[in-house]
Design an enzyme around this catalytic site. Structure first.
Site, mmCIF file in Angstrom:
data_model
loop_
_atom_site.group_PDB
_atom_site.id
_atom_site.type_symbol
_atom_site.label_atom_id
_atom_site.label_comp_id
_atom_site.label_asym_id
_atom_site.label_seq_id
_atom_site.Cartn_x
_atom_site.Cartn_y
_atom_site.Cartn_z
ATOM 1 N N ARG A 99 -7.404 -14.069 0.664
ATOM 2 C CA ARG A 99 -7.180 -12.706 1.162
ATOM 3 C C ARG A 99 -8.321 -12.294 2.090
ATOM 4 O O ARG A 99 -9.388 -11.889 1.626
ATOM 5 C CB ARG A 99 -7.052 -11.719 0.002
ATOM 6 C CG ARG A 99 -6.944 -10.273 0.506
ATOM 7 C CD ARG A 99 -6.194 -9.342 -0.433
ATOM 8 N NE ARG A 99 -6.972 -8.847 -1.540
ATOM 9 C CZ ARG A 99 -6.675 -7.709 -2.183
ATOM 10 N NH1 ARG A 99 -5.657 -6.955 -1.815
ATOM 11 N NH2 ARG A 99 -7.399 -7.333 -3.209
ATOM 12 N N ASP B 287 -11.947 -1.594 -8.703
ATOM 13 C CA ASP B 287 -12.286 -2.135 -7.385
ATOM 14 C C ASP B 287 -12.009 -1.078 -6.320
ATOM 15 O O ASP B 287 -11.843 0.090 -6.643
ATOM 16 C CB ASP B 287 -11.505 -3.434 -7.122
ATOM 17 C CG ASP B 287 -9.992 -3.220 -7.082
ATOM 18 O OD1 ASP B 287 -9.534 -2.050 -7.100
ATOM 19 O OD2 ASP B 287 -9.242 -4.221 -7.024
#
Length: 554
Positions: A162, A442
């Site tokens: 990613r 996160d």
């Protein structure tokens, strides 16, 4: 002017010179230069298109709908995405939020029974120069089998790479007098060094694409993939990518996004918090889009999120693409009874996703991998659920845009403040995620947390508990209370003045973000451009121990 004359690259932090020299060879730099020069203008165009769409929504008061201009794509029943390679057919459980600079966790993940690993340069990673170089080099080592205690790349869980999203830049590289787009920096180095080996081992190259907002952005990624395949001598369609539908506008363009990437698609992914935050990003000024307390009133069972997941599964499966769900964030506690409670809660939510038709999802805690794989084995047959077409489902724009009812609790406000402050504190210490109250947090949870606080202040929302109004004064007071609690905790352990100073700075920065007149689009962009974060890297504190923390402004 030759490629390298038109390019500037900062020297590396002293502790990773060898890794830097492995990655930044003359050939890789020439490749990066050509990649970035070829697509830089189009990157600016898609970012400008975002600004223009947002301005149109604000000025007109319009709401999104399915596009008339591309209705022929949606009406055509014939087209399908190309089938994915065998290693992507079974996507039951991936490990999420794995920042590849964390070598120990990376190796543990490679040794696990998971189907895949989300190798995350985005939400779960803090993009310091050290972290990017270390993370890219660790991927290089994994792909080229240089970790003695990790399985061969063809036997390990597949790497779902990613890169950063379009909103992020790489400060340490200039091309043509401009900072390089973060995703092209990451993607270019990963493909140059690993693409061919991954392909030869039938294990990639596979990507996750974050924060895609429109089919135009998917079209750009498709061009980048075709250009890269041609440059590196890979067959067309070698690269496969899963697009994360993390934005409400993209939810209205899912078929078009699949269509643009039909030779390169590994499906679509749905997650809860970035997607929910996008409603505040796009419609946060409108009272009708006041999002209630996420800790009490927002979950995947609510109409707007349930409809989004149903539409994503239906869209993917009718086009032969895999549909994956979000990440289970809880951490398994050591206490057996508490562990059973957490396992039951995770299993209930993930079973709901399986029954909705998803082909896989992510977990953070490695202890959840096998129980969640068993959940798939118990409730599904075969590698995936592509046969589940959901033909009886008909999702409307009203379904996708229906805000859940509910208010704001003092607990929810304090929780959002804590997550926002602690996320910034983590970034200032060079980490992209942290643990709080039994969960991993996160940038996605930080995004929804600070967005909700900003929106509640803007709309002078009343607390359910005692009718106090959410205001600058209340949020500032609660921030001070939180700091006192956290500083007391720091005082009981072996924590330096630097740790305390960093926490005070993080609280200052959080208040800056939630009190801004105009909503900052992404917390990561805001932090990545902030002098405090940048100077914390320059002092070395965000890359390795030691160094001065910038003083708090307040």
């Amino acid at each position: 002017m030759s490629g390298l004359d038109n390019m500037e690259l900062s020297p590396p932090p002293s502790c990773i010179k060898a890794e830097y020299e492995t990655l930044f060879t003359t050939d890789s730099l020439l490749f990066l230069h050509e990649l970035i020069s070829t697509f830089d203008e189009e990157v600016d165009q898609v970012l400008n298109l975002r600004v223009s769409r947002k301005a149109h929504l604000d000025l007109s008061g319009d709401l999104p709908s399915f596009l008339e201009s591309s209705s022929h794509i949606r009406r055509d029943p014939a087209w399908r995405v190309l089938p994915v390679p065998p290693r992507l057919q079974r996507r039951h459980v991936d490990i999420g939020d794995l920042a590849p600079c964390d070598t120990q966790r990376f190796i543990q993940a490679l040794q696990s029974p998971a189907q895949g690993i989300q190798v995350d340069f985005d939400d779960g990673n803090c993009p310091t120069y050290y972290n990017q170089i270390k993370g890219l080099h660790n991927v290089f080592k994994v792909v080229h089998n240089q970790f003695p205690n990790a399985p061969h790349i063809s036997q390990a869980p597949v790497l779902m790479l990613r890169p950063r999203a379009w909103n992020m830049v790489e400060h340490n590289m200039m091309v043509g007098g401009k900072e390089a787009p973060g995703p092209l920096f990451d993607f270019g180095l990963l493909m140059f060094h690993c693409g061919d080996t991954l392909f030869k081992n039938k294990s990639g190259p596979f990507f996750y694409l974050s924060k895609v907002e429109s089919f135009m952005e998917a079209r750009l990624w498709n061009k980048i993939f075709m250009w890269t395949e041609q440059k590196l001598g890979l067959p067309l369609g070698s690269i496969k990518a899963t697009v994360l539908i993390e934005n409400v506008l993209a939810a209205f363009e899912m078929e078009e996004i699949l269509y643009e990437l039909r030779e390169h698609s590994a499906g679509l992914n749905c997650g809860i918090w970035d997607y929910s935050a996008s409603f505040i990003n796009k419609f946060g000024l409108r009272q009708a889009f006041l999002l209630p307390d996420r800790s009490k009133y927002v979950n995947m069972e609510k109409r707007f999120l349930r409809s989004y997941m149903q539409l994503l599964v239906q869209t993917c499966h009718r086009r032969g693409a895999l549909a994956t769900g979000g990440m289970a964030a809880p951490l398994l506690p050591e206490d057996r009874d508490a562990q059973r409670t957490v396992m039951a809660a995770v299993s209930r939510l993930k079973l709901m996703e399986i029954q909705a038709g998803v082909d896989g999802f992510m977990v953070y805690d490695l202890g959840l991998i096998e129980p969640m794989q068993k959940l798939f084995q118990l409730h599904t047959e075969g590698d995936n659920q592509l046969h589940k077409l959901l033909e009886d489902v008909a999702v409307t724009p009203e379904d996708l845009l229906s805000m859940p009812s509910g208010g704001v609790t003092l607990y929810g406000l304090k929780y959002n403040i804590a997550v926002g402050v602690l996320f910034i504190n983590a970034w200032l210490s060079g980490k992209g995620h942290f643990f709080y109250r039994g969960q991993v947090e996160d940038s996605a949870t930080a995004e929804i947390s600070r967005s909700q606080v900003w929106q509640w202040i803007r709309h002078k929302t009343e607390l359910e508990d005692d009718s106090r109004v959410v205001s600058r004064r209340l949020v500032t007071d609660l921030c001070k209370e939180l700091l006192m609690e956290l500083l007391m905790e720091l005082g009981t352990g072996h924590h330096s003045d630097r740790d305390k100073q960093r926490l005070l700075t993080a609280a200052d920065m959080f208040l800056e973000v939630v009190l801004k007149r105009d909503f900052p689009e992404f917390i990561t962009t805001y932090l990545n451009q902030d002098h405090t974060f940048l100077s914390s890297q320059n002092t070395g504190q965000a890359e390795a121990p030691g160094g001065e923390i910038p003083r708090p402004k307040l």
